[in-house]
Scaffold this motif. Structure first.
Motif, PDB file in Angstrom:
ATOM      1  N   TYR A  18     -30.060 -10.443   9.028  1.00  0.00           N
ATOM      2  CA  TYR A  18     -28.676 -10.272   9.464  1.00  0.00           C
ATOM      3  C   TYR A  18     -28.577  -9.204  10.552  1.00  0.00           C
ATOM      4  N   GLY A  19     -29.298  -8.096  10.352  1.00  0.00           N
ATOM      5  CA  GLY A  19     -29.226  -6.988  11.298  1.00  0.00           C
ATOM      6  C   GLY A  19     -29.730  -7.356  12.678  1.00  0.00           C
ATOM      7  N   LEU A  20     -30.841  -8.107  12.737  1.00  0.00           N
ATOM      8  CA  LEU A  20     -31.381  -8.517  14.040  1.00  0.00           C
ATOM      9  C   LEU A  20     -30.369  -9.367  14.810  1.00  0.00           C
ATOM     10  N   ILE A  21     -29.680 -10.248  14.104  1.00  0.00           N
ATOM     11  CA  ILE A  21     -28.673 -11.089  14.770  1.00  0.00           C
ATOM     12  C   ILE A  21     -27.434 -10.269  15.100  1.00  0.00           C
ATOM     13  N   ALA A  22     -27.044  -9.354  14.206  1.00  0.00           N
ATOM     14  CA  ALA A  22     -25.820  -8.572  14.400  1.00  0.00           C
ATOM     15  C   ALA A  22     -25.888  -7.675  15.622  1.00  0.00           C
ATOM     16  N   ILE A  23     -27.097  -7.263  16.017  1.00  0.00           N
ATOM     17  CA  ILE A  23     -27.230  -6.399  17.189  1.00  0.00           C
ATOM     18  C   ILE A  23     -26.659  -7.081  18.429  1.00  0.00           C
ATOM     19  N   ASP A 148     -42.383 -13.118   4.976  1.00  0.00           N
ATOM     20  CA  ASP A 148     -41.593 -11.940   4.625  1.00  0.00           C
ATOM     21  C   ASP A 148     -42.187 -10.686   5.252  1.00  0.00           C
ATOM     22  N   ILE A 149     -43.509 -10.576   5.221  1.00  0.00           N
ATOM     23  CA  ILE A 149     -44.179  -9.421   5.821  1.00  0.00           C
ATOM     24  C   ILE A 149     -43.893  -9.369   7.319  1.00  0.00           C
ATOM     25  N   PHE A 150     -43.923 -10.532   7.963  1.00  0.00           N
ATOM     26  CA  PHE A 150     -43.613 -10.588   9.401  1.00  0.00           C
ATOM     27  C   PHE A 150     -42.221 -10.034   9.678  1.00  0.00           C
ATOM     28  N   LEU A 151     -41.257 -10.415   8.861  1.00  0.00           N
ATOM     29  CA  LEU A 151     -39.889  -9.944   9.055  1.00  0.00           C
ATOM     30  C   LEU A 151     -39.768  -8.448   8.800  1.00  0.00           C
ATOM     31  N   LEU A 152     -40.410  -7.952   7.746  1.00  0.00           N
ATOM     32  CA  LEU A 152     -40.337  -6.526   7.418  1.00  0.00           C
ATOM     33  C   LEU A 152     -40.986  -5.656   8.489  1.00  0.00           C
ATOM     34  N   ILE A 153     -41.987  -6.191   9.181  1.00  0.00           N
ATOM     35  CA  ILE A 153     -42.638  -5.434  10.254  1.00  0.00           C
ATOM     36  C   ILE A 153     -41.849  -5.537  11.547  1.00  0.00           C
ATOM     37  N   THR A 154     -41.359  -6.743  11.838  1.00  0.00           N
ATOM     38  CA  THR A 154     -40.698  -6.991  13.124  1.00  0.00           C
ATOM     39  C   THR A 154     -39.363  -6.271  13.249  1.00  0.00           C
ATOM     40  N   ALA A 155     -38.551  -6.295  12.206  1.00  0.00           N
ATOM     41  CA  ALA A 155     -37.205  -5.718  12.287  1.00  0.00           C
ATOM     42  C   ALA A 155     -37.224  -4.223  12.619  1.00  0.00           C
ATOM     43  N   PRO A 156     -38.015  -3.382  11.936  1.00  0.00           N
ATOM     44  CA  PRO A 156     -38.040  -1.957  12.306  1.00  0.00           C
ATOM     45  C   PRO A 156     -38.590  -1.720  13.710  1.00  0.00           C
ATOM     46  N   ILE A 157     -39.596  -2.507  14.107  1.00  0.00           N
ATOM     47  CA  ILE A 157     -40.145  -2.341  15.456  1.00  0.00           C
ATOM     48  C   ILE A 157     -39.074  -2.633  16.502  1.00  0.00           C
ATOM     49  N   CYS A 158     -38.325  -3.712  16.307  1.00  0.00           N
ATOM     50  CA  CYS A 158     -37.253  -4.058  17.247  1.00  0.00           C
ATOM     51  C   CYS A 158     -36.191  -2.959  17.298  1.00  0.00           C
ATOM     52  N   VAL A 160     -36.493   0.309  16.546  1.00  0.00           N
ATOM     53  CA  VAL A 160     -37.016   1.525  17.190  1.00  0.00           C
ATOM     54  C   VAL A 160     -37.106   1.316  18.697  1.00  0.00           C
ATOM     55  N   ALA A 161     -37.592   0.142  19.122  1.00  0.00           N
ATOM     56  CA  ALA A 161     -37.700  -0.144  20.550  1.00  0.00           C
ATOM     57  C   ALA A 161     -36.323  -0.145  21.212  1.00  0.00           C
ATOM     58  N   LEU A 162     -35.331  -0.705  20.546  1.00  0.00           N
ATOM     59  CA  LEU A 162     -33.985  -0.724  21.108  1.00  0.00           C
ATOM     60  C   LEU A 162     -33.414   0.685  21.215  1.00  0.00           C
ATOM     61  N   GLY A 163     -33.617   1.492  20.166  1.00  0.00           N
ATOM     62  CA  GLY A 163     -33.132   2.867  20.208  1.00  0.00           C
ATOM     63  C   GLY A 163     -33.741   3.644  21.367  1.00  0.00           C
ATOM     64  N   TYR A 164     -35.052   3.472  21.578  1.00  0.00           N
ATOM     65  CA  TYR A 164     -35.717   4.150  22.701  1.00  0.00           C
ATOM     66  C   TYR A 164     -35.168   3.648  24.027  1.00  0.00           C
ATOM     67  N   ALA A 199     -27.433  -6.566  28.266  1.00  0.00           N
ATOM     68  CA  ALA A 199     -26.943  -6.517  26.881  1.00  0.00           C
ATOM     69  C   ALA A 199     -26.976  -7.905  26.241  1.00  0.00           C
ATOM     70  N   PHE A 200     -26.524  -8.917  26.977  1.00  0.00           N
ATOM     71  CA  PHE A 200     -26.585 -10.282  26.458  1.00  0.00           C
ATOM     72  C   PHE A 200     -28.039 -10.696  26.217  1.00  0.00           C
ATOM     73  N   ALA A 201     -28.928 -10.354  27.145  1.00  0.00           N
ATOM     74  CA  ALA A 201     -30.333 -10.764  27.035  1.00  0.00           C
ATOM     75  C   ALA A 201     -31.012 -10.107  25.843  1.00  0.00           C
ATOM     76  N   ILE A 202     -30.775  -8.808  25.635  1.00  0.00           N
ATOM     77  CA  ILE A 202     -31.409  -8.116  24.510  1.00  0.00           C
ATOM     78  C   ILE A 202     -30.917  -8.692  23.183  1.00  0.00           C
ATOM     79  N   GLY A 203     -29.613  -8.877  23.067  1.00  0.00           N
ATOM     80  CA  GLY A 203     -29.078  -9.459  21.838  1.00  0.00           C
ATOM     81  C   GLY A 203     -29.642 -10.841  21.568  1.00  0.00           C
ATOM     82  N   ALA A 204     -29.789 -11.655  22.626  1.00  0.00           N
ATOM     83  CA  ALA A 204     -30.327 -13.002  22.460  1.00  0.00           C
ATOM     84  C   ALA A 204     -31.810 -12.964  22.098  1.00  0.00           C
ATOM     85  N   ALA A 205     -32.551 -12.022  22.688  1.00  0.00           N
ATOM     86  CA  ALA A 205     -33.978 -11.898  22.366  1.00  0.00           C
ATOM     87  C   ALA A 205     -34.171 -11.556  20.893  1.00  0.00           C
ATOM     88  N   PHE A 206     -33.369 -10.628  20.386  1.00  0.00           N
ATOM     89  CA  PHE A 206     -33.460 -10.270  18.971  1.00  0.00           C
ATOM     90  C   PHE A 206     -33.070 -11.460  18.085  1.00  0.00           C
TER      91      PHE A 206
END
Length: 309
Positions: A18-23, A148-158, A160-164, A199-206
């Protein structure tokens, strides 16, 4: 209670998606004050972009080897559609009344659904999606699949990368300035049109990454999946404080945990034995949203309009 760790992990997985899409919702709204209701379908097209790449690969290709190409395909399709939507559907309506872009977004959402349905005649029912090989992973009483492991790894990486990106890069600081005051940002030399496109591109990529994660987790996708997941992601964005990128992820996790806990345990509450189960998951998600907005209308991490002013 022995199922509690498993339910917590289930909620975390659901919330991460949900969070990845909500961004995508919260970034676009934070900058141009637009609720892009076609974002759920942009998520869906990313899933079919990844599936198209998989079907084009030679038979016998390992899913692990194909996964990077599938991610690239998903991101390419979702970002291309999002950028096209911004340029040809939303930008001409930027000065129009709020209702015009909202109706446009709904129309675009329906058009994308029908386009995928026409491109994939088999999409009338769920399409099989490749799953990562490997058996179940057991950690104590918790069982997870490779997806599930893929999702748990990918979401935090995305995240952190967005915050940076937002805090440290030039275009990220331009996003902050445009969100605060687009007219002043333009006077200061910031290309606000480019900022909005990014902004549109980043949201769509996530969203594209979330679509691949969803396909790997459940082993199937369909052309209708963007509607309900997009609605849940928008709920997560509002819950966390729409316009706040960290709030979007936190709102997603809170929503996922609440949904998982309610469906698993609400049956045990006296007098509510018929209000549990997966069929009530959507209901409890929106009940949580209503309760939070009654107590804190700006969302968990949102700011009051008066404070922003």
């Amino acid at each position: 209670m022995h199922e509690l760790p498993q339910q917590l992990v289930n909620g975390l997985l659901l919330g991460s998606m949900y969070g990845l899409i909500a961004i995508g919702y919260t970034m676009v709204y934070g900058i141009v004050q637009l609720i892009n209701f076609a974002h759920g379908e942009i998520f869906m097209t990313g899933g079919f972009g990844a599936l198209t790449v998989w079907l084009w690969l030679p038979a016998g290709t390992s899913v692990w080897a194909a996964l990077p190409l599938m991610l690239i395909g998903a991101i390419f399709v979702s970002t291309t559609i999002a950028i096209g939507a911004e340029r040809f559907a939303y930008r001409p309506l930027r000065g129009a009344p709020r209702l015009a872009p909202l109706i446009t977004a709904i129309g675009l959402s329906l058009a994308l659904q029908q386009a995928v349905w026409a491109w994939y005649p088999e999409a009338k029912s769920a399409r099989s999606f490749p799953e990562l090989p490997g058996g179940s992973i057991h950690i104590g009483s918790v069982t997870m699949q490779p997806g599930d492991i893929f999702l748990l790894i990918t979401a935090p990486i995305c995240m952190v990368a967005l915050g940076y990106f937002v805090m440290k890069t030039r275009i990220g600081r331009g996003m902050q300035a445009t969100a605060q005051d687009p007219d002043t940002a333009k006077l200061m030399g910031i290309n606000t049109d480019r900022v909005i496109v990014v902004a549109f591109a980043i949201g769509a990529a996530f969203a594209g990454i979330a679509a691949v994660a969803r396909g790997l987790k459940y082993g199937q996708i369909d052309f209708r999946m963007g509607f309900i997941l997009g609605l849940k992601a928008f709920t997560a964005a509002v819950l966390g404080g729409i316009g706040n990128i960290y709030g979007a992820m936190i709102g997603g996790v809170v929503l996922g945990l609440a949904e998982s806990m309610a469906t698993a345990y609400i049956n045990d509450v006296p007098g509510m034995d018929k209000l549990g189960g997966q069929s009530w998951a959507d209901v409890w998600a929106f009940v949580l949203l209503i309760v939070v907005l009654l107590v804190r209308p700006q969302g968990l991490l949102g700011e009051r309009v008066a404070d922003r002013a």
